[in-house]
Design a protein around this motif. Structure first.
Motif, PDB file in Angstrom:
ATOM      1  N   ALA A  66       0.858  -0.936  -0.180  1.00  0.00           N
ATOM      2  CA  ALA A  66      -0.531   0.295  -0.002  1.00  0.00           C
ATOM      3  C   ALA A  66       0.499   1.508   0.108  1.00  0.00           C
ATOM      4  CB  ALA A  66      -0.554   0.098   0.764  1.00  0.00           C
ATOM      5  N   TRP A  67       2.595   1.672   0.758  1.00  0.00           N
ATOM      6  CA  TRP A  67       2.874   2.094   1.103  1.00  0.00           C
ATOM      7  C   TRP A  67       3.666   2.321  -0.687  1.00  0.00           C
ATOM      8  CZ3 TRP A  67       5.103   1.561   5.874  1.00  0.00           C
ATOM      9  CH2 TRP A  67       4.336   1.975   7.403  1.00  0.00           C
ATOM     10  N   SER A  68       3.754   1.507  -1.082  1.00  0.00           N
ATOM     11  CA  SER A  68       4.820   1.586  -2.651  1.00  0.00           C
ATOM     12  C   SER A  68       3.539   1.979  -3.451  1.00  0.00           C
ATOM     13  CB  SER A  68       5.339   0.629  -2.661  1.00  0.00           C
ATOM     14  OG  SER A  68       6.249  -0.361  -1.499  1.00  0.00           O
ATOM     15  N   LEU A  69       2.662   2.103  -3.171  1.00  0.00           N
ATOM     16  CA  LEU A  69       1.391   2.718  -4.478  1.00  0.00           C
ATOM     17  C   LEU A  69       1.211   3.804  -4.378  1.00  0.00           C
ATOM     18  CD1 LEU A  69      -1.062  -0.639  -4.708  1.00  0.00           C
ATOM     19  CD2 LEU A  69       0.548  -0.483  -6.003  1.00  0.00           C
ATOM     20  N   ILE A  70       1.126   4.139  -2.781  1.00  0.00           N
ATOM     21  CA  ILE A  70       0.817   4.918  -2.660  1.00  0.00           C
ATOM     22  C   ILE A  70       2.256   6.249  -3.787  1.00  0.00           C
ATOM     23  CG2 ILE A  70       1.008   7.325  -1.161  1.00  0.00           C
ATOM     24  CD1 ILE A  70      -0.964   5.431   0.720  1.00  0.00           C
ATOM     25  N   LEU A  71       3.216   5.660  -3.228  1.00  0.00           N
ATOM     26  CA  LEU A  71       4.360   6.683  -3.374  1.00  0.00           C
ATOM     27  C   LEU A  71       4.628   6.765  -4.665  1.00  0.00           C
ATOM     28  CD1 LEU A  71       7.259   7.520  -2.439  1.00  0.00           C
ATOM     29  CD2 LEU A  71       8.292   5.703  -3.050  1.00  0.00           C
ATOM     30  N   ILE A  72       4.289   5.469  -5.488  1.00  0.00           N
ATOM     31  CA  ILE A  72       4.137   5.580  -7.298  1.00  0.00           C
ATOM     32  C   ILE A  72       3.498   6.761  -7.867  1.00  0.00           C
ATOM     33  CG2 ILE A  72       3.430   4.222  -9.036  1.00  0.00           C
ATOM     34  CD1 ILE A  72       4.593   1.833  -7.678  1.00  0.00           C
ATOM     35  N   TYR A  73       2.255   6.739  -7.059  1.00  0.00           N
ATOM     36  CA  TYR A  73       0.876   7.661  -7.242  1.00  0.00           C
ATOM     37  C   TYR A  73       1.352   8.974  -7.174  1.00  0.00           C
ATOM     38  CZ  TYR A  73      -2.367  10.987  -7.862  1.00  0.00           C
ATOM     39  OH  TYR A  73      -3.730  11.941  -7.681  1.00  0.00           O
ATOM     40  N   VAL A  74       1.762   9.509  -5.858  1.00  0.00           N
ATOM     41  CA  VAL A  74       3.131  10.172  -5.494  1.00  0.00           C
ATOM     42  C   VAL A  74       3.248  11.120  -6.642  1.00  0.00           C
ATOM     43  CG1 VAL A  74       3.961  12.164  -3.609  1.00  0.00           C
ATOM     44  CG2 VAL A  74       1.734  10.407  -3.434  1.00  0.00           C
ATOM     45  N   ARG A  75       4.623   9.931  -6.683  1.00  0.00           N
ATOM     46  CA  ARG A  75       6.125  10.924  -7.822  1.00  0.00           C
ATOM     47  C   ARG A  75       5.639  11.012  -8.984  1.00  0.00           C
ATOM     48  NH1 ARG A  75      11.485   7.034  -6.654  1.00  0.00           N
ATOM     49  NH2 ARG A  75      12.022   9.137  -8.195  1.00  0.00           N
ATOM     50  N   TRP A  76       4.433  10.066  -9.329  1.00  0.00           N
ATOM     51  CA  TRP A  76       3.988  10.349 -10.236  1.00  0.00           C
ATOM     52  C   TRP A  76       3.138  11.953 -10.752  1.00  0.00           C
ATOM     53  CZ3 TRP A  76      -0.692  11.964 -12.819  1.00  0.00           C
ATOM     54  CH2 TRP A  76      -0.943  11.327 -13.752  1.00  0.00           C
ATOM     55  N   ALA A  77       2.403  12.182 -10.111  1.00  0.00           N
ATOM     56  CA  ALA A  77       1.415  13.646  -9.984  1.00  0.00           C
ATOM     57  C   ALA A  77       3.040  14.521  -9.759  1.00  0.00           C
ATOM     58  CB  ALA A  77       0.652  12.999  -8.634  1.00  0.00           C
ATOM     59  N   ASN A  78       3.789  14.199  -9.396  1.00  0.00           N
ATOM     60  CA  ASN A  78       4.731  15.437  -8.995  1.00  0.00           C
ATOM     61  C   ASN A  78       5.688  15.424  -9.644  1.00  0.00           C
ATOM     62  OD1 ASN A  78       3.804  16.054  -5.974  1.00  0.00           O
ATOM     63  ND2 ASN A  78       5.540  14.444  -5.087  1.00  0.00           N
ATOM     64  N   ARG A  79       5.652  14.882 -10.369  1.00  0.00           N
ATOM     65  CA  ARG A  79       6.530  14.534 -12.073  1.00  0.00           C
ATOM     66  C   ARG A  79       5.839  15.235 -13.345  1.00  0.00           C
ATOM     67  NH1 ARG A  79      10.875   9.426 -11.339  1.00  0.00           N
ATOM     68  NH2 ARG A  79      11.879  10.719  -9.561  1.00  0.00           N
ATOM     69  N   HIS A  80       4.358  14.390 -13.752  1.00  0.00           N
ATOM     70  CA  HIS A  80       3.581  14.689 -14.628  1.00  0.00           C
ATOM     71  C   HIS A  80       2.338  15.345 -14.199  1.00  0.00           C
ATOM     72  CE1 HIS A  80       6.170  11.416 -16.412  1.00  0.00           C
ATOM     73  NE2 HIS A  80       6.380  10.967 -15.527  1.00  0.00           N
ATOM     74  N   TYR A  81       1.766  15.525 -13.464  1.00  0.00           N
ATOM     75  CA  TYR A  81       0.734  16.091 -13.204  1.00  0.00           C
ATOM     76  C   TYR A  81       0.671  17.386 -12.524  1.00  0.00           C
ATOM     77  CZ  TYR A  81      -4.463  16.754 -12.177  1.00  0.00           C
ATOM     78  OH  TYR A  81      -5.763  17.331 -11.893  1.00  0.00           O
ATOM     79  N   ASP A  82       1.226  17.366 -11.456  1.00  0.00           N
ATOM     80  CA  ASP A  82       0.900  19.103 -11.074  1.00  0.00           C
ATOM     81  C   ASP A  82       2.469  20.018 -12.256  1.00  0.00           C
ATOM     82  OD1 ASP A  82       0.433  17.888  -8.696  1.00  0.00           O
ATOM     83  OD2 ASP A  82       2.171  17.710  -8.010  1.00  0.00           O
ATOM     84  N   HIS A  83       3.218  19.825 -12.794  1.00  0.00           N
ATOM     85  CA  HIS A  83       3.697  20.430 -13.781  1.00  0.00           C
ATOM     86  C   HIS A  83       2.878  21.092 -14.882  1.00  0.00           C
ATOM     87  CE1 HIS A  83       7.878  19.969 -11.725  1.00  0.00           C
ATOM     88  NE2 HIS A  83       8.066  18.509 -11.727  1.00  0.00           N
ATOM     89  N   ARG A  84       1.995  20.025 -15.445  1.00  0.00           N
ATOM     90  CA  ARG A  84       1.378  20.504 -16.647  1.00  0.00           C
ATOM     91  C   ARG A  84       0.113  21.332 -16.206  1.00  0.00           C
ATOM     92  NH1 ARG A  84       0.794  13.768 -18.875  1.00  0.00           N
ATOM     93  NH2 ARG A  84       3.118  14.518 -20.024  1.00  0.00           N
ATOM     94  N   VAL A  85      -0.566  21.093 -14.648  1.00  0.00           N
ATOM     95  CA  VAL A  85      -1.821  21.875 -14.440  1.00  0.00           C
ATOM     96  C   VAL A  85      -0.931  23.241 -13.836  1.00  0.00           C
ATOM     97  CG1 VAL A  85      -3.125  21.853 -12.628  1.00  0.00           C
ATOM     98  CG2 VAL A  85      -3.065  19.538 -13.334  1.00  0.00           C
ATOM     99  N   ALA A  86       0.146  23.317 -13.479  1.00  0.00           N
ATOM    100  CA  ALA A  86       1.094  24.918 -13.643  1.00  0.00           C
ATOM    101  C   ALA A  86       1.259  25.454 -14.786  1.00  0.00           C
ATOM    102  CB  ALA A  86       1.929  24.433 -12.532  1.00  0.00           C
TER     103      ALA A  86
END
Length: 96
Positions: A66-86
């Motif tokens: 569970a922690w690993s899957l959360i880490l995968i999501y957070v890293r993906w969001a920080n690297r891709h999603y947040d930058h594109r939304v910004a």
């Protein structure tokens, strides 16, 4: 404006795809673990080393997964999603 909207829609769809995939993985693992608890208690009671049963090991692995899957999501969001939304917000404020 339509091109920007399409880009944002694609980014949101990618986020949902990843979230659904990670949720499905966790759900399958969790349901499998619960099914083992319900139907094969003797297997989970197998002692691997003194003080460590298979059930305890699998329980710890569930938490780590569970922690690993959360880490995968957070890293993906920080690297891709947040930058594109910004970028979208910046373009929108600039009037593009």
């Amino acid at each position: 404006m339509s091109d920007t909207h399409d880009h944002l829609t694609r980014v949101a769809a990618a986020r949902w795809r990843l979230a659904l995939i990670l949720t499905a993985i966790m759900t399958v693992l969790y349901v499998g673990f619960i099914v083992l608890i319900a139907f094969d208690k003797p297997l989970l009671g197998t002692i691997l080393v003194p003080g460590l049963s298979l059930g305890l090991l699998l329980g710890v692995l569930m938490i780590l997964t569970a922690w690993s899957l959360i880490l995968i999501y957070v890293r993906w969001a920080n690297r891709h999603y947040d930058h594109r939304v910004a970028d979208f917000r910046r373009d929108r404020q600039a009037g593009r």
